[in-house]
Scaffold this motif. Structure first.
Motif, PDB file in Angstrom:
ATOM      1  N   PHE A 109       1.059 -27.234  -3.909  1.00 58.08           N
ATOM      2  CA  PHE A 109       2.447 -27.362  -3.456  1.00 58.08           C
ATOM      3  C   PHE A 109       3.163 -28.450  -4.241  1.00 58.08           C
ATOM      4  N   SER A 110       2.490 -29.566  -4.375  1.00 56.11           N
ATOM      5  CA  SER A 110       3.042 -30.657  -5.179  1.00 56.11           C
ATOM      6  C   SER A 110       1.898 -31.491  -5.728  1.00 56.11           C
ATOM      7  N   ILE A 111       2.177 -32.205  -6.812  1.00 61.16           N
ATOM      8  CA  ILE A 111       1.156 -33.010  -7.478  1.00 61.16           C
ATOM      9  C   ILE A 111       1.610 -34.455  -7.505  1.00 61.16           C
ATOM     10  N   ASN A 112       0.747 -35.333  -7.102  1.00 57.72           N
ATOM     11  CA  ASN A 112       1.042 -36.759  -7.147  1.00 57.72           C
ATOM     12  C   ASN A 112       0.574 -37.277  -8.510  1.00 57.72           C
ATOM     13  N   ALA A 113      -0.508 -37.944  -8.564  1.00 58.21           N
ATOM     14  CA  ALA A 113      -0.994 -38.470  -9.847  1.00 58.21           C
ATOM     15  C   ALA A 113      -1.828 -37.429 -10.582  1.00 58.21           C
ATOM     16  N   MET A 114      -1.826 -37.536 -11.891  1.00 58.85           N
ATOM     17  CA  MET A 114      -2.691 -36.749 -12.760  1.00 58.85           C
ATOM     18  C   MET A 114      -3.424 -37.730 -13.668  1.00 58.85           C
ATOM     19  N   GLY A 115      -4.596 -37.335 -14.130  1.00 64.69           N
ATOM     20  CA  GLY A 115      -5.326 -38.256 -14.989  1.00 64.69           C
ATOM     21  C   GLY A 115      -6.383 -37.591 -15.836  1.00 64.69           C
ATOM     22  N   TRP A 116      -6.866 -38.370 -16.783  1.00 60.69           N
ATOM     23  CA  TRP A 116      -7.990 -37.980 -17.627  1.00 60.69           C
ATOM     24  C   TRP A 116      -9.079 -39.039 -17.511  1.00 60.69           C
ATOM     25  N   TYR A 117     -10.305 -38.576 -17.376  1.00 60.37           N
ATOM     26  CA  TYR A 117     -11.479 -39.432 -17.322  1.00 60.37           C
ATOM     27  C   TYR A 117     -12.472 -38.907 -18.350  1.00 60.37           C
ATOM     28  N   ARG A 118     -13.458 -39.722 -18.682  1.00 63.83           N
ATOM     29  CA  ARG A 118     -14.477 -39.262 -19.632  1.00 63.83           C
ATOM     30  C   ARG A 118     -15.828 -39.839 -19.263  1.00 63.83           C
ATOM     31  N   GLN A 119     -16.859 -39.134 -19.713  1.00 66.09           N
ATOM     32  CA  GLN A 119     -18.224 -39.593 -19.462  1.00 66.09           C
ATOM     33  C   GLN A 119     -19.067 -39.330 -20.695  1.00 66.09           C
ATOM     34  N   ALA A 120     -19.573 -40.401 -21.279  1.00 73.73           N
ATOM     35  CA  ALA A 120     -20.466 -40.301 -22.427  1.00 73.73           C
ATOM     36  C   ALA A 120     -21.912 -40.225 -21.927  1.00 73.73           C
ATOM     37  N   PRO A 121     -22.820 -39.695 -22.739  1.00 73.49           N
ATOM     38  CA  PRO A 121     -24.223 -39.580 -22.311  1.00 73.49           C
ATOM     39  C   PRO A 121     -24.791 -40.926 -21.894  1.00 73.49           C
ATOM     40  N   GLY A 122     -25.401 -40.960 -20.717  1.00 74.91           N
ATOM     41  CA  GLY A 122     -26.035 -42.171 -20.230  1.00 74.91           C
ATOM     42  C   GLY A 122     -25.080 -43.221 -19.684  1.00 74.91           C
ATOM     43  N   LYS A 123     -23.804 -42.864 -19.573  1.00 77.50           N
ATOM     44  CA  LYS A 123     -22.819 -43.828 -19.083  1.00 77.50           C
ATOM     45  C   LYS A 123     -22.107 -43.297 -17.849  1.00 77.50           C
ATOM     46  N   GLU A 124     -21.442 -44.202 -17.139  1.00 80.62           N
ATOM     47  CA  GLU A 124     -20.657 -43.829 -15.974  1.00 80.62           C
ATOM     48  C   GLU A 124     -19.346 -43.157 -16.415  1.00 80.62           C
ATOM     49  N   ARG A 125     -18.796 -42.318 -15.525  1.00 87.79           N
ATOM     50  CA  ARG A 125     -17.481 -41.751 -15.783  1.00 87.79           C
ATOM     51  C   ARG A 125     -16.449 -42.878 -15.739  1.00 87.79           C
ATOM     52  N   GLU A 126     -15.518 -42.873 -16.692  1.00 89.15           N
ATOM     53  CA  GLU A 126     -14.529 -43.929 -16.769  1.00 89.15           C
ATOM     54  C   GLU A 126     -13.124 -43.363 -16.891  1.00 89.15           C
ATOM     55  N   LEU A 127     -12.170 -44.126 -16.388  1.00 88.27           N
ATOM     56  CA  LEU A 127     -10.777 -43.729 -16.473  1.00 88.27           C
ATOM     57  C   LEU A 127     -10.294 -43.874 -17.917  1.00 88.27           C
ATOM     58  N   VAL A 128      -9.569 -42.859 -18.387  1.00 90.27           N
ATOM     59  CA  VAL A 128      -8.955 -42.934 -19.713  1.00 90.27           C
ATOM     60  C   VAL A 128      -7.458 -43.203 -19.575  1.00 90.27           C
ATOM     61  N   ALA A 129      -6.778 -42.379 -18.785  1.00 90.58           N
ATOM     62  CA  ALA A 129      -5.330 -42.530 -18.620  1.00 90.58           C
ATOM     63  C   ALA A 129      -4.899 -41.816 -17.350  1.00 90.58           C
ATOM     64  N   THR A 130      -3.859 -42.345 -16.714  1.00 86.36           N
ATOM     65  CA  THR A 130      -3.268 -41.685 -15.555  1.00 86.36           C
ATOM     66  C   THR A 130      -1.753 -41.683 -15.685  1.00 86.36           C
ATOM     67  N   ILE A 131      -1.123 -40.757 -14.968  1.00 81.37           N
ATOM     68  CA  ILE A 131       0.339 -40.683 -14.946  1.00 81.37           C
ATOM     69  C   ILE A 131       0.765 -40.310 -13.534  1.00 81.37           C
ATOM     70  N   THR A 132       1.706 -41.045 -12.991  1.00 79.17           N
ATOM     71  CA  THR A 132       2.176 -40.785 -11.640  1.00 79.17           C
ATOM     72  C   THR A 132       3.268 -39.723 -11.645  1.00 79.17           C
ATOM     73  N   SER A 133       3.680 -39.313 -10.451  1.00 82.23           N
ATOM     74  CA  SER A 133       4.760 -38.324 -10.344  1.00 82.23           C
ATOM     75  C   SER A 133       6.067 -38.883 -10.887  1.00 82.23           C
ATOM     76  N   GLY A 134       6.195 -40.185 -10.908  1.00 76.71           N
ATOM     77  CA  GLY A 134       7.393 -40.815 -11.453  1.00 76.71           C
ATOM     78  C   GLY A 134       7.312 -41.089 -12.935  1.00 76.71           C
ATOM     79  N   GLY A 135       6.184 -40.732 -13.544  1.00 77.68           N
ATOM     80  CA  GLY A 135       6.038 -40.898 -14.982  1.00 77.68           C
ATOM     81  C   GLY A 135       5.440 -42.219 -15.420  1.00 77.68           C
ATOM     82  N   TYR A 136       5.011 -43.031 -14.457  1.00 74.16           N
ATOM     83  CA  TYR A 136       4.372 -44.297 -14.829  1.00 74.16           C
ATOM     84  C   TYR A 136       2.972 -44.012 -15.368  1.00 74.16           C
ATOM     85  N   THR A 137       2.642 -44.603 -16.515  1.00 75.51           N
ATOM     86  CA  THR A 137       1.356 -44.355 -17.153  1.00 75.51           C
ATOM     87  C   THR A 137       0.478 -45.599 -17.162  1.00 75.51           C
ATOM     88  N   ASN A 138      -0.816 -45.347 -17.201  1.00 77.31           N
ATOM     89  CA  ASN A 138      -1.801 -46.423 -17.252  1.00 77.31           C
ATOM     90  C   ASN A 138      -2.935 -45.977 -18.164  1.00 77.31           C
TER      91      ASN A 138
END
Length: 121
Positions: free
Chosen positions: A29-58
């Motif tokens: 119906f609607s989307i709040n935040a969207m993001g990309w994460y990544r996981q390398a072999p033998g490592k924890e999943r980590e945040l790469v980038a996020t974007i809010t519904s207002g366009g704020y990026t991290n």
């Protein structure tokens, strides 16, 4: 149900570029935040980038200035443009949506199945 499908991963040489896409379908119906994460072999999943519904990026520090996240709500899609790729960017990349099925529903977290990005000569 909500399905997220990533595309456009692959093999690229160091210094090269790739743009990942993630399209959502199903009961969105609607989307709040969207993001990309990544996981390398033998490592924890980590945040790469996020974007809010207002366009704020991290971004995580190691990708700032090289990666750009963007969204297209009409297409229920999020993108990750990756430039100046390095071998240490090699990982499985996952997209993430915080979405809800209707105005009276709670926000829920959904993940794509992941797509491989390999940076190597």
């Amino acid at each position: 149900q909500v399905q997220l499908v990533e595309s456009r991963g692959g093999l690229v040489e160091p210094g090269g570029s790739l743009t990942l896409s993630c399209a959502g379908s199903g009961s969105i119906f609607s989307i709040n935040a969207m993001g990309w994460y990544r996981q390398a072999p033998g490592k924890e999943r980590e945040l790469v980038a996020t974007i809010t519904s207002g366009g704020y990026t991290n971004y995580r520090d190691s990708v700032k200035g090289r990666f750009t996240i963007s969204r297209d709500d009409a297409k229920k899609s999020v993108y990750l443009q990756m430039n100046s790729l390095k071998p240490e960017d090699t990982a499985v990349y996952y997209c993430n949506f915080v979405t809800r099925r209707g105005i009276l529903y709670q926000w829920e977290n959904y993940w794509g199945q992941g797509i491989q990005v390999t940076v190597s000569s």
